[in-house]
Design a protein around this motif. Sequence first.
Motif, short mmCIF file in Angstrom:
data_model
loop_
_atom_site.label_atom_id
_atom_site.label_comp_id
_atom_site.label_asym_id
_atom_site.label_seq_id
_atom_site.Cartn_x
_atom_site.Cartn_y
_atom_site.Cartn_z
N LYS A 4 -34.96 -3.39 14.35
CA LYS A 4 -35.08 -2.35 13.32
C LYS A 4 -35.39 -1.01 13.97
O LYS A 4 -35.81 -0.95 15.13
N MET A 5 -35.24 0.03 13.17
CA MET A 5 -35.61 1.36 13.68
C MET A 5 -36.04 2.25 12.53
O MET A 5 -35.51 2.13 11.42
N VAL A 6 -37.02 3.07 12.79
CA VAL A 6 -37.36 4.15 11.87
C VAL A 6 -36.93 5.45 12.51
O VAL A 6 -37.31 5.75 13.65
N PHE A 7 -36.09 6.16 11.80
CA PHE A 7 -35.62 7.46 12.30
C PHE A 7 -36.48 8.55 11.65
O PHE A 7 -36.53 8.69 10.43
N ILE A 8 -37.19 9.28 12.50
CA ILE A 8 -38.06 10.37 12.01
C ILE A 8 -37.36 11.69 12.28
O ILE A 8 -37.30 12.14 13.43
N ASP A 9 -36.79 12.25 11.26
CA ASP A 9 -36.06 13.51 11.39
C ASP A 9 -37.05 14.64 11.12
O ASP A 9 -37.28 15.04 9.99
N THR A 10 -37.64 15.15 12.19
CA THR A 10 -38.70 16.17 12.00
C THR A 10 -38.14 17.45 11.39
O THR A 10 -38.89 18.25 10.85
N SER A 11 -36.82 17.62 11.44
CA SER A 11 -36.25 18.84 10.84
C SER A 11 -36.38 18.81 9.32
O SER A 11 -36.28 19.83 8.67
N LEU A 12 -36.59 17.63 8.75
CA LEU A 12 -36.74 17.52 7.30
C LEU A 12 -38.20 17.34 6.88
O LEU A 12 -38.51 17.35 5.69
N CYS A 13 -39.09 17.16 7.84
CA CYS A 13 -40.50 16.92 7.49
C CYS A 13 -41.13 18.22 7.01
O CYS A 13 -40.97 19.26 7.64
N GLY A 155 -37.25 12.81 2.63
CA GLY A 155 -36.28 11.95 3.31
C GLY A 155 -36.28 12.14 4.81
O GLY A 155 -35.27 11.92 5.47
N ALA A 156 -37.43 12.54 5.36
CA ALA A 156 -37.53 12.72 6.81
C ALA A 156 -37.64 11.39 7.52
O ALA A 156 -37.40 11.31 8.73
N LEU A 157 -38.03 10.35 6.80
CA LEU A 157 -38.18 9.02 7.40
C LEU A 157 -37.12 8.10 6.84
O LEU A 157 -36.96 8.00 5.63
N GLN A 158 -36.41 7.44 7.74
CA GLN A 158 -35.41 6.46 7.29
C GLN A 158 -35.59 5.18 8.08
O GLN A 158 -35.87 5.22 9.28
N PHE A 159 -35.39 4.06 7.42
CA PHE A 159 -35.56 2.76 8.06
C PHE A 159 -34.26 1.98 7.98
O PHE A 159 -33.56 2.05 6.97
N GLY A 160 -33.95 1.25 9.01
CA GLY A 160 -32.76 0.40 8.94
C GLY A 160 -32.51 -0.34 10.24
O GLY A 160 -33.37 -0.40 11.12
N GLU A 161 -31.31 -0.89 10.34
CA GLU A 161 -30.90 -1.58 11.56
C GLU A 161 -30.84 -0.56 12.69
O GLU A 161 -30.37 0.57 12.50
N ARG A 162 -31.29 -0.97 13.85
CA ARG A 162 -31.42 -0.01 14.95
C ARG A 162 -30.10 0.70 15.25
O ARG A 162 -30.05 1.93 15.38
N GLU A 163 -29.03 -0.08 15.36
CA GLU A 163 -27.76 0.54 15.77
C GLU A 163 -27.29 1.55 14.73
O GLU A 163 -26.86 2.65 15.05
N GLU A 164 -27.42 1.15 13.49
CA GLU A 164 -27.00 2.03 12.40
C GLU A 164 -27.84 3.31 12.36
O GLU A 164 -27.32 4.42 12.19
N MET A 165 -29.14 3.16 12.55
CA MET A 165 -30.03 4.30 12.53
C MET A 165 -29.76 5.25 13.69
O MET A 165 -29.80 6.46 13.56
N LEU A 166 -29.46 4.63 14.86
CA LEU A 166 -29.17 5.48 16.02
C LEU A 166 -27.92 6.31 15.80
O LEU A 166 -27.86 7.48 16.16
N GLN A 167 -26.94 5.68 15.16
CA GLN A 167 -25.72 6.44 14.83
C GLN A 167 -26.06 7.62 13.94
O GLN A 167 -25.63 8.75 14.18
N LYS A 168 -26.86 7.35 12.92
CA LYS A 168 -27.27 8.42 12.00
C LYS A 168 -28.01 9.52 12.74
O LYS A 168 -27.79 10.70 12.52
N ALA A 169 -28.91 9.09 13.61
CA ALA A 169 -29.73 10.05 14.34
C ALA A 169 -28.85 10.94 15.20
O ALA A 169 -29.06 12.16 15.27
N LYS A 170 -27.86 10.35 15.82
CA LYS A 170 -26.99 11.14 16.71
C LYS A 170 -26.13 12.11 15.91
O LYS A 170 -25.93 13.26 16.31
#
Lengths: 266, 1006
Positions: A4-13, A155-170
């Motif tokens: 799993k992965m939590v993506f913390i998008d600080t640009s939205l925090c 919506g600065a925090l998102q949780f999901g499958e690691r690979e999927e989250m990494l794609q989103k993060a990139k």
Amino acid sequence: MTKKMVFIDTSLCTGCKGCSVACKAWNDLPAEKTQLITSYQTQKDFTPNTWTYVSFTQKYENGKMNWLMFKSQCFHCTEPACMKACPVGAISQTESGYVLINQDKCIGCGYCAANCPWSVPKTDETKNKTFKCTGCVDRVENGLLPACVHTCQPGALQFGEREEMLQKAKARLAEVKKANPKANLYGENIMGGTTYVYLLLDEPEVYGLPANPTTPSSLTLWKDIVQPYCGWLIPLAAAGAVGSFFSTRLINVMNSKSKGGNTHGH
Amino acid sequence: MNISRRGFLKASGISLAAFASGLGFDVAAAQAKGYALKIEGCTKIPSVCHFCSGGCALLLHVKDGKCIHLEGDPDCPINEGALCPKAAGLAQVAHSPERPKTPKYRAPGSDQWTEISWEEAIERIAKKTKEVRDKTFKRTEERTNAAGVKETVAVNRTDGIAIMGGAEIDNEESYLLAKMGRLLGTTFHENQTRICHGSTVAALAPSFGRGAMTNSYQDMQNAESFLIGGSNCAEAHPVSMKWINRARAKGAKVIVVDPRFTRTASQADIFAQIRPGTDVAYLGAIINYIIENKQYDEYYVTNLTNALLKVSKDFKFEDGLFSGYNADKKKYDFKSWSYQLDAENKPVKAASLDDPDCVFQKVKAHYSRYTLDIAEKISGIPAAKIKEIAETLCAKRPCTVVYALGMTQHSTGVQGIRSYAVMQLLLGNIGKAGGAINALRGEPNVQGSTDMANLIDNLPGYIPQPTSSESTLLEFCTKYGTAQQRPIVAQLKAWFGENATAENDYCYDFLPKNNPANMPTYSQMFPKMGEQFKIAFNIGTDVLISQPDCTVVGEGLDRLEMLVNADIFENETALFWKRPGVNPKDIQTEVFMLPAAFVYEKAGTMANSGRYVQWKEAALKPPNQAKPDLDIIDLIFKKVRELYAGSTDPKDAPILKANWNYDDGHEASALKVLQELSGYDLTTGQLIPTIRDYLKAPIGTVSTGCWIYTGCVGKGNLCARRDNSDPSGLALFRNWSFAWPGNIRVLYNRASCDALGQPLDPKRKLIWWDAAAGVWTGNDGADVVDLNKGPDTPEGQLAFRMNPEGVGRLFTANYTSGMPVDGKPGIPTRMASQCKDGPLTEMYEPTESPTDNILHPKVSKSPCAPVNSTKIGSPKDYPYVLTTYGVVEHFCSGTITRNMPWLNEIMPEPFAEISKNLGKKLGIKEGDKVEVSSARGKLVVTALVTDRIQTLKINGVDTETIGMPWSWGFASLSPGPSTNVVTMNSQDPTSGTTEYKCCLVNVRRV
């Protein structure tokens, strides 16, 4: 369970600290006495009862304010130094990526914190137990979002499958970089890849983060070389029976960490 | 570790709470028990958040009557499970040891509470209420009629009873409070809306016909751009960020204009720091830019606004004054702000926008003075940045304007918001998905308390509260238009049932009539305590903290004979006799503290800012002896009525003849009250299905407690609906709860269609005319006069049907539609709402200002604004501009949040934010204690020295802004000094909203 992965998008925090309260609410953690530190920050570090908090950094350049908010919690490393450091095997890792302290086994020695690049775990001196973010593994394993992610309004925090989250993060990084050329992902590749991965708007150092956190080489030396051949040292030290170089060193390490060390956001 | 999820889900039963608390997380135990959740075995009960106007849904996890956990309800389409820190911590209210355990009484001169029973409390309050009523009731009063002749008319008014509050309680409670007051004969009822969004209603109603936020929180996802000016929504309305971010993900641009770089500003594409109180200047420049560059929506402006209507030749604007000004009274006569009228009393329409008499040309000429340069000099925003904002707004339509108290709380609050209305009408942005003026209301039910008229000048549903000038129903209709006849009669039928007949004017006589010369707004009530008011009810407000220049509040409460306070916690107002600097022995006021139930401990509805009337059941029992305010009001009124039983005195008839029967076994039923609000068909005794049925019924055959809520429980409890589907993808959620009026989600949505009734924007189709079926239909409820009157009828073209002209008003003309017949009202007539300080907007300096008005130095400040503060400071003594605000971690006066330890942890104290320049000049470093003082008071707080506030160049002079939150007081778990000891009590002349947002102060290090 998959990674799993939590993506913390600080640009939205927006630094509302909803995550901090939601964490306390879910984990039944008591409030602590605080005061304003700088900007709107009141919690300066982790404590046995504060497992996530937001730090605020103000950077004013060329007539433009960058107010950088950073939610701290355990990174849940793939190669956790704390787990390696724990002298009693109280720290374990789940398949999904969470690094957990077993309170039954924990002796509160603080060696995990001393070796954590971010000094995340904190020892309750009266209970002799060390605490940190659990990643809400109980919620996650039951199909719920971690409490902090569940509560995040912008919506600065998102949780999901690691690979999927990494794609989103990139993808998000590519977008954010247009206006913030220094933006970067923090956590994808460090400490074996962390479960909590950040999109930062500026260099890690600006947030008080180590750019290249690593497992201390002394720990590697100890755990990978000395220990396998001298396993008897561990229970000895753990029991605190001997006032040996080991304990003294441990105390020193802890002191230096609490005075600054690699902690961030102060 | 090798863990499979399936294994965890199978095992369950034992709560993790034991080891999640105190000892932290026990991995082995958790794994052994399959990660059982602490909420295993709990009942999940939804409720609604009690802080801002978002209406976010809570989900309480309840076991054995205890709240085990509280988090956001993921099914709610407003917040989708997310909650700000205040709401996320709300479990701490349910079982807080700080909640009062019983009713309490404080005797005159005493320094302590005595616990008493509910029976005794209600008995004593009711007796005192009757005593004051009997002493201060006025059966008649003298008035001067239109012909200038003095005459005596019935007023049936009780002058000695004051009521405060309404925005913090449910609709049903707020309504009963208003009804109880009027039945007792008092109209002296004010609530938070006056000092909060009063200016919103007073600005939007004259512009569009209704005073409410035009769209919803969720609709923000449809915008292409945002102008967030006068709102720090990331802090004050955090749920809005969810929807703003949805729009940003699709490319929307965010503009933030604020005196400080706020947490909202951290999300802006364009940020502009503005001097507090100068919004009209930069908005005037944007309006000028739109017109000069022909960026207005010509179809919209020509067809859907009053741009073409011809203005009276007598209308003028010279040297800062509109025509009709009376300097002695500080008031305008509105006559010259009229249209040129034809023989049928209709405004004369110009052939083109070039006609020099038409509204458009008046607007053009008026705003031509607002050049970018002038706007920069006044506001401190660089001209280039104002231009950039204007260009962005013109390029990115629809635009959603987001504002809150940053706009409303000025002596020119209405003018500022009206500037938004003019701008949005020119851009063609109202009545569209994503095109909005979203006035983010402040409190959980302040929309509802405004709807329910917890105000001196309204009856529920925005019916004008009659004064002695309208002592009969005919006079009332003559003045306000027959359009007000239906709602007022329906309300009188709801209140007085069969006693209200056509023959007796439906008991119109029973309604108290205001004396136009004595209509104190909220902050004007306190000086009248003692002399006029003997008893005051304070329901869910903390006036000692929340009123501007608040020293007069305590002094007023000192002079009361009795204060009845109902709240969740003992706040500063309940404890006013213990406030610093006074000796309880000197204060003779009797005080009652009645423990009230919290939002999730009672059933009822609250209206969020998007007009969603959301029902929630009680999730928990009130702790200790706490009762819902509904029961408290019900018990007091019934006891008073019991005391009057058998009276034949005509003055007591309104009490004895009123419909008041809400008992449901032993407690008052919120549903019964809501049904009264929603209305009955009196010919069948059945609930009215929809508002259209109410509108069709002959007058006198239906009853509605609040006509705009008609139908909300007509076909079952629509407010309780929980279907979160959104087939249109426009975030309308029409089957989630109920939105007034008639479940319309985007107001004025006829404006989203072309002249043929077809959607202008294929991506944002709200409604359309179905010619084959002969009906307006669509994704939203159509906001049209008649669903069956199509675009080929005059009615089918009206986008702003609540205005007498049927169009949006760039110029708020003085106008009543319809034809007078022999001096009596014709049919139909509707009176336009009026802005008292001008039909167009004009920049006036705040009451305390560091500079002169460069547009017209002789009329520097508002020529109409009442100034209630007696001490006014000069820039020489108080050189800095103070602006005040809330923070995300606390709510308003902090009565609730300062009793929540988790929130005190994340924001423990108040502060003053100052620029680095000022810090350097005064030798103040971050963390130093500073004294902030005005002509009215002073306080000491921690300084934050920051680049988020910059020194502004105003009229060539360096000007400093200081920012302070105001949520602290001497009571609670986290006491702190109150900012409102320094703020200014001057008022917007139309709304009565007070100028918290700017005053002059001095600062020094202590």
